[in-house]
Every structure is written in structure tokens, then in C-alpha cells.
Write a protein that holds these residues in place. Structure first.
Motif, PDB file in Angstrom:
ATOM      1  N   LYS A 247       0.964  -1.232  -0.080  1.00  0.00           N
ATOM      2  CA  LYS A 247      -0.013   0.076  -0.095  1.00  0.00           C
ATOM      3  C   LYS A 247       0.800   1.363  -0.070  1.00  0.00           C
ATOM      4  N   LEU A 248       1.996   1.150   0.803  1.00  0.00           N
ATOM      5  CA  LEU A 248       2.708   2.501   1.026  1.00  0.00           C
ATOM      6  C   LEU A 248       3.598   2.587  -0.702  1.00  0.00           C
ATOM      7  N   LEU A 249       3.668   1.672  -1.272  1.00  0.00           N
ATOM      8  CA  LEU A 249       4.493   1.643  -2.465  1.00  0.00           C
ATOM      9  C   LEU A 249       3.409   2.568  -3.443  1.00  0.00           C
ATOM     10  N   ARG A 250       2.251   2.207  -3.285  1.00  0.00           N
ATOM     11  CA  ARG A 250       1.197   2.875  -4.013  1.00  0.00           C
ATOM     12  C   ARG A 250       1.034   4.442  -3.566  1.00  0.00           C
ATOM     13  N   HIS A 251       1.454   4.919  -2.388  1.00  0.00           N
ATOM     14  CA  HIS A 251       1.387   6.298  -1.950  1.00  0.00           C
ATOM     15  C   HIS A 251       2.719   6.997  -1.655  1.00  0.00           C
ATOM     16  N   ASP A 252       3.562   6.586  -2.598  1.00  0.00           N
ATOM     17  CA  ASP A 252       4.878   7.406  -2.307  1.00  0.00           C
ATOM     18  C   ASP A 252       5.365   7.264  -0.835  1.00  0.00           C
ATOM     19  N   ARG A 253       5.043   6.105  -0.399  1.00  0.00           N
ATOM     20  CA  ARG A 253       5.944   5.881   0.990  1.00  0.00           C
ATOM     21  C   ARG A 253       5.322   6.769   1.986  1.00  0.00           C
ATOM     22  N   ASP A 254       4.027   7.358   2.034  1.00  0.00           N
ATOM     23  CA  ASP A 254       3.622   8.130   2.829  1.00  0.00           C
ATOM     24  C   ASP A 254       2.759   7.792   3.768  1.00  0.00           C
ATOM     25  N   MET A 255       3.043   7.285   5.146  1.00  0.00           N
ATOM     26  CA  MET A 255       2.353   6.623   6.016  1.00  0.00           C
ATOM     27  C   MET A 255       1.171   7.562   6.246  1.00  0.00           C
ATOM     28  N   VAL A 256       1.039   8.838   6.283  1.00  0.00           N
ATOM     29  CA  VAL A 256      -0.272   9.575   6.527  1.00  0.00           C
ATOM     30  C   VAL A 256      -1.273   9.108   5.621  1.00  0.00           C
ATOM     31  N   GLN A 257      -1.053   8.641   4.543  1.00  0.00           N
ATOM     32  CA  GLN A 257      -2.243   8.304   3.639  1.00  0.00           C
ATOM     33  C   GLN A 257      -2.731   6.889   3.744  1.00  0.00           C
ATOM     34  N   VAL A 258      -1.938   6.021   4.884  1.00  0.00           N
ATOM     35  CA  VAL A 258      -2.595   4.902   5.069  1.00  0.00           C
ATOM     36  C   VAL A 258      -3.446   5.014   6.050  1.00  0.00           C
TER      37      VAL A 258
END
Ligand code: MN
Length: 501
Positions: A247-258
Motif C-alpha cells: 500500500k505504501l508503494l502506491r502512496h509514495d511511501r507516505d504513512m499519513v495516507q494509509v
């Protein structure tokens, strides 16, 4: 001291009558005797591994025959005892499972370029019996648990194979528990740096969130009770590391988006209660637009059912809820294994289930799987077509896959590998049995061609049984060539084809 079987017997006794426990004991003794003196790379006696495999299956309350096959799964491959010995001692059903696992053991993941082919091979070989897949998963889980004993390059290969081949299949079968166990074990070995990074990151995030989630859980419990909606259970679930990684790979490694690092899972008695609970949650907190998913009325292709919603929760924080019934929960965690639990006959899936879970149906439903758009899907799409076109998949002794039409013979197989192999083939072994060159091959067979380098060329009689146009045209051109040469010799160089053909 031989490692004990008592733990396993206790596990089986928890859900099976004493005669089944006896059968498990008898198969343990058979396996222990067969593997006696053998050691694993770790130095442990070998029998530790089949017992651990069987325990994983018993933990899932698998039918006794599957537990027994789990105990015996490495016997024909690694010991003096043959599959026939297993058949004689434990019957055809157990033997067929053990034989299936032995076949699967020949498949080796050889890197990304071979990915789809090997995947295909697995699918086809497994399609005949889903129970074999379950045992293979249990076997793989224990191998992953004990991976550290192996040299690093082997660790990496097995870990990657688990991520690229095994866990997608577990996902297709809706077996979340086995999928997550394999992924989390394999992730650490396949990508150690990423794993460490993510472990630290998620532990930190969970620490911060835990108190908050607990508070929200109490509020939800209160709200539902006030509204008269019964609950079976409300718990927080922490996202597994490997799915978090993807999931992080799909969101530029941005934890806030998870938003679903920790989700709250609400288990209620009925479907009506699910929708009622969703209403209560949306009454209290504003839903995040576009994040309400009704997998109850529209289940995922692997059968997954739940309501998902993401809301602006207490203090404006984003939180995800999953709402489902107890039965949906069991199926989400255990997949088809959840059905087996209720199949007391224990042999196979019930006819309805079998229909539901045949690979063709699985594959046909792939198109609608919105969450899987990667190359895995593409490979399966291709497979679906070939399955419908009556193709078979036959392995070379190296584990490569040769794709042939139904009814193809070792000669077709030999020409599909290389013209020279076809021209010089004199015999074949299918699954280690010497067979005649016109024997039809089946999917999942392993075929080895016996060649004679001195052989002058193909036998025209082969044309009577070959099924592929490739083999046919090569045999024709070779024999014509030979015939022409013979005629030339006979007629002193005059080529009079019209009389001959
Ligand atoms: Mn094994």
C-alpha cells in the motif's frame, strides 16, 4: 529422543474422535520410521518438519486425511518408502494428495521472467485437488519459519517464491490467514531492509494509535448498544506488514495516507445488523467520500464479504471500520478452509463448493477484481483463455513449462523443446515411468525425453499420433528429405517424386 507427536495428537483430539487420533499416530510412526536418521539443515531430526506441517493443518481443523497427508508429504520424495507404500498403508485418497505434493515440489521459482509460466504450472497441477494446495501452504509456512538455517541465496529464492506465487494463490482462495503468515515471514527475508524500516515505522504508529482506537472502540460499543444492535465482537486489527508495504508503494511511501494501519472490526450477528451498524457510525462521524465499500452485496471475487467505511472520527482523525457477520469473518480469515471445517465427511469439498471453487470459475471472475491489476492478473487472463482452449502444461525435468494441445504425446513435447531433441528421441519417461512415444500427456506431468545422438531422424509412423503442427511439419520435412536422398541414390541422381508421393 524422537521429537514428540503428543502436541499434534492433542490438537487433533480437540476436534476429531479417537479413531482419527489413532490414524494420525499411525501415520506419524510411518513417517518417523521412513525419515529416521535424516536431519534438516538446521540439525533437527527431519520428522520435526512433517509434524510441524501437520500441526499447522490441525490448528485449522482440517479433515484427518489432510493432516495424515501432511505428515507423509515428504516420504516418497526423500525416503526409501514409495508412494505405493503410502497407498498400501493409508489408501488411495491420502496417496493421491501425497503424490500431488511431490509433484508440486518440482516447481522452482527462477526469477521474474519465469514467473508466469511457473505460476501456470502450479495452477494446473494444483487444480485437480485444492487440498494439496493447503498442505503445500502449511509445508511452506514451516519452511519459512525455519528459513534461517539455509544459505542466504536460498532464503531469498524461497522468500520471493512465496511472495510471487504462493501468497497470490492464497489470496485467490480467500485464505487471509495463510496469505498473511506466508507474506510476513517471507517479506523479512526477501526484502530485509524494507522490512526493518516498516516494522519500526508501524510499531511507532501503532503505539500512538492504540489508545485512540481503544477509546473509539468503547464509543462504538456504546452507540451500538444504545441503538439496540447486538455485537459479537469489536476489535482493532493491525494491518499486516507486507500488505502495508504494498500500500505504501502506491502512496509514495507516505504513512499519513494509509488510513487503515489500524482498523476497527465490528462483528455482528446478521447482515441486517451490518447495515444498521454502518448507519450508526455514519450518524456519529462523517464518512470520507468515496470510501464506503459494500462487499456484502458485491463480494470480491475470492468471496470476501464486509462493509468498509472510512470516517472523520474523534478529533477529526481518519479511521477505517470493517463490519461483518461471524460467518463472513471466518471465511475472510480462512477462505475455503472455513468450508472444510463443516464438511465432516472430510474428503473433498461438497459438490456445490467444488463448483464454486473450481479454477475455471476463479479465473473467469478475475476480470471483476478491481484490486488486482498487476501482471499477476495479466498472466491469469492469458491462462484463462488457454484453459478454455484445451491446452495442457507439461514440465521438463528442469521445471520449465511446455504448453501443448490436449492429447499431445512425448514426440510433440520433444519437438516443442528443440527440433534436434525431436529428431533424436527414442523414448520418454513420464513421471519417472518409461512410456511409449505415443502415450498422451496430461497437465502436471513431468516428461523426460530419452535421446540417441546416433539416431538418423524421425520415424514417419510418428505422423499417426502427433498432435502439434510443429512436430508434424518437422517430421514430414525430415522424412521427405530422407526419402529424396534414398530415391536419388536408387535412381542414380534422378529425382522422380511424382511416382513416389
Ligand atoms: Mn516439506
Amino acid at each position: 529422543m524422537t521429537p514428540g507427536v503428543n502436541n499434534l495428537l492433542k490438537k487433533v483430539a480437540a476436534y476429531k474422535p479417537s479413531e482419527d487420533v489413532e490414524l494420525v499416530r499411525r501415520s506419524f510412526e510411518f513417517a518417523a520410521e521412513a525419515h529416521s536418521g535424516q536431519k534438516r539443515v538446521s540439525g533437527d531430526p527431519y520428522i520435526v518438519h512433517p509434524v510441524a506441517t501437520a500441526e499447522i493443518l490441525a490448528d485449522m481443523h482440517m479433515p484427518t486425511s489432510i493432516v495424515v497427508a501432511g505428515l507423509l508429504h515428504d516420504v516418497p520424495e526423500d525416503t526409501d518408502r514409495t508412494l505405493d507404500d503410502v497407498r498400501e498403508a493409508f489408501g488411495e485418497d491420502v496417496a493421491s494428495m501425497v503424490g500431488g505434493i511431490t509433484k508440486l515440489g518440482k516447481i522452482k521459482y527462477r526469477g521474474i521472467d519465469r514467473y508466469s509460466e511457473n505460476l501456470r504450472k502450479m495452477f494446473i497441477a494444483m487444480a485437480s485437488d485444492v487440498r494439496v494446495i493447503l498442505i503445500k501452504f502449511a509445508d511452506r509456512i514451516h519452511n519459512l519459519q525455519t528459513l534461517s538455517a539455509l544459505p542466504p541465496h536460498k532464503q531469498k529464492r524461497i522468500a520471493l517464491e512465496s511472495l510471487e506465487i504462493y501468497s497470490p494463490i492464497a489470496n485467490r482462495l480467500g485464505m487471509n490467514i495463510m496469505k498473511s503468515r506466508m507474506e510476513d515471514l517471507a517479506f523479512a527475508k526477501a526484502m530485509p531492509k524494507e522490512y526493518e524500516w516498516l516494522l519500526a515505522l508501524s510499531q511507532k504508529a501503532i503505539k500512538v494509535k492504540r489508545g485512540y482506537i481503544d477509546n473509539v472502540r468503547q464509543i462504538v460499543q456504546q452507540e451500538l448498544t444504545q441503538a439496540g444492535i447486538p455485537t459479537v465482537e469489536i476489535h482493532g486489527r493491525v494491518k499486516h506488514l507486507y500488505s502495508l508495504y504494498k500500500k505504501l508503494l502506491r502512496h509514495d511511501r507516505d504513512m499519513v495516507q494509509v488510513h487503515d494501519l489500524i482498523a476497527l472490526r465490528i462483528i455482528v450477528p446478521s447482515v441486517a445488523d451490518c447495515y444498521a451498524a454502518l448507519g450508526i457510525i455514519h450518524q456519529r462521524w462523517r464518512p470520507y467520500k468515496g470510501r464506503i465499500k459494500d462487499y456484502i452485496s458485491q463480494p470480491k471475487p475470492n468471496g470476501y464479504q464486509s462493509l468498509h467505511t472510512t470516517v472523520f472520527c474523534e478529533g477529526g482523525e481518519v479511521a477505517e471500520f470493517q463490519i461483518r457477520t461471524e460467518q463472513m469473518h471466518q471465511e475472510a480469515e480462512r477462505g475455503i478452509a472455513a468450508h472444510w471445517k463443516y464438511d465432516e465427511g472430510g474428503k473433498r469439498a461438497t459438490p456445490a463448493m467444488k463448483k464454486e471453487y473450481t479454477w475455471v470459475n476463479e479465473l473467469a471472475s478475475l476480470k471483476t477484481d478491481r484490486d488486482n491489476t498487476d501482471s499477476f492478473l495479466a498472466a491469469l487472463e492469458k491462462l484463462k483463455i488457454e484453459v478454455f482452449q484445451n491446452r495442457i502444461f507439461v514440465f521438463t525435468p528442469n521445471g520449465d513449462v511446455i504448453d501443448l494441445p490436449e492429447g499431445a504425446t512425448p514426440v510433440d513435447f520433444a519437438y516443442a523443446i528443440h527440433t534436434q531433441i525431436g529428431d533424436s528421441c527414442v523414448g520418454a519417461r513420464i513421471n519417472d515411468q518409461i512410456v511409449s512415444l505415443d502415450s498422451p500427456l496430461s497437465s502436471g506431468d513431468c516428461c523426460a525425453i530419452i535421446v540417441d545422438k546416433n539416431r538418423k531422424g524421425p520415424n514417419p509412423d510418428w505422423l499417426k499420433f502427433v498432435k502439434t503442427s510443429g512436430a508434424r511439419s518437422k517430421i514430414k520435412s525430415r522424412t521427405r528429405h530422407k526419402l529424396n536422398k534414398w530415391i536419388q541414390e536408387l535412381e542414380g541422381g534422378k529425382d522422380d517424386r511424382s511416382k513416389r508421393s
